[in-house]
Scaffold this motif. Sequence first.
Motif, PDB file in Angstrom:
ATOM      1  N   THR A   1      41.209  41.032  46.392  1.00 14.56           N
ATOM      2  CA  THR A   1      41.640  40.201  45.270  1.00 14.56           C
ATOM      3  C   THR A   1      43.137  40.304  45.061  1.00 14.56           C
ATOM      4  O   THR A   1      43.819  39.300  44.879  1.00 14.56           O
ATOM      5  CB  THR A   1      40.904  40.620  43.985  1.00 14.56           C
ATOM      6  OG1 THR A   1      39.504  40.522  44.211  1.00 14.56           O
ATOM      7  CG2 THR A   1      41.293  39.740  42.822  1.00 14.56           C
ATOM      8  N   GLN A   2      43.659  41.510  45.115  1.00 14.31           N
ATOM      9  CA  GLN A   2      45.099  41.692  44.924  1.00 14.31           C
ATOM     10  C   GLN A   2      45.880  41.030  46.054  1.00 14.31           C
ATOM     11  O   GLN A   2      46.912  40.412  45.817  1.00 14.31           O
ATOM     12  CB  GLN A   2      45.436  43.169  44.851  1.00 14.31           C
ATOM     13  CG  GLN A   2      46.904  43.419  44.586  1.00 14.31           C
ATOM     14  CD  GLN A   2      47.221  44.893  44.501  1.00 14.31           C
ATOM     15  OE1 GLN A   2      46.363  45.737  44.751  1.00 14.31           O
ATOM     16  NE2 GLN A   2      48.451  45.210  44.161  1.00 14.31           N
TER      17      GLN A   2
ATOM     18  N   THR B   1      44.962  38.450  47.863  1.00 17.15           N
ATOM     19  CA  THR B   1      44.900  36.990  47.780  1.00 17.15           C
ATOM     20  C   THR B   1      45.692  36.468  46.597  1.00 17.15           C
ATOM     21  O   THR B   1      46.240  35.374  46.661  1.00 17.15           O
ATOM     22  CB  THR B   1      43.443  36.508  47.688  1.00 17.15           C
ATOM     23  OG1 THR B   1      42.797  37.144  46.592  1.00 17.15           O
ATOM     24  CG2 THR B   1      42.698  36.792  48.962  1.00 17.15           C
ATOM     25  N   GLU B   2      45.759  37.233  45.507  1.00 18.72           N
ATOM     26  CA  GLU B   2      46.520  36.774  44.349  1.00 18.72           C
ATOM     27  C   GLU B   2      48.024  36.858  44.589  1.00 18.72           C
ATOM     28  O   GLU B   2      48.779  35.982  44.175  1.00 18.72           O
ATOM     29  CB  GLU B   2      46.149  37.600  43.114  1.00 18.72           C
ATOM     30  CG  GLU B   2      44.801  37.259  42.551  1.00 18.72           C
ATOM     31  CD  GLU B   2      44.434  38.142  41.380  1.00 18.72           C
ATOM     32  OE1 GLU B   2      45.201  39.073  41.062  1.00 18.72           O
ATOM     33  OE2 GLU B   2      43.381  37.899  40.786  1.00 18.72           O
ATOM     34  N   THR B   3      48.469  37.927  45.235  1.00 16.52           N
ATOM     35  CA  THR B   3      49.906  38.114  45.430  1.00 16.52           C
ATOM     36  C   THR B   3      50.388  37.593  46.770  1.00 16.52           C
ATOM     37  O   THR B   3      51.577  37.514  46.994  1.00 16.52           O
ATOM     38  CB  THR B   3      50.273  39.606  45.329  1.00 16.52           C
ATOM     39  OG1 THR B   3      49.563  40.321  46.345  1.00 16.52           O
ATOM     40  CG2 THR B   3      49.927  40.152  43.972  1.00 16.52           C
ATOM     41  N   GLY B   4      49.481  37.271  47.643  1.00 14.94           N
ATOM     42  CA  GLY B   4      49.861  36.842  48.984  1.00 14.94           C
ATOM     43  C   GLY B   4      49.820  38.025  49.921  1.00 14.94           C
ATOM     44  O   GLY B   4      50.164  39.143  49.552  1.00 14.94           O
TER      45      GLY B   4
END
Length: 89
Positions: free
Chosen positions: A49-50, A52-55
Motif C-alpha cells: 500500500t505504501q 503504491t501510494e507513494t510510487g
Amino acid sequence: MTSRCKTIFSDIITNFRPLAVGLLSLLLVDFFQLIIPLVIKKVLDLLVTQMTETGLETAHKARKPFLTLPHSIIHAPTRLEREKIRSSL
C-alpha cells in the motif's frame, strides 16, 4: 481397573507442573502458528500500500534494503542501463 485409574491419577497429580508446562507450550506454539502468518500478511499489505501510494521509486529511494546484492549478480546491465546509472551519479 480401579487400581489402574488410581495409579494414573496419582501420576498426574505428582507430575502436574511438568504436564501443565508441556500443555501450555503446545498451546503457545499453536497460537503462534496462527498469528505469525497474519502478521506477515499485514506487514506485506502495508508495504505494498505504501509503495503504491507513494510510487515505487520514491519508496525504494526512501529506504535502504536490508540485504543488498551487487547488480552484476542479479543480471548484467545493458549498455543503456550502464549509461543511466552513470548519469544518475
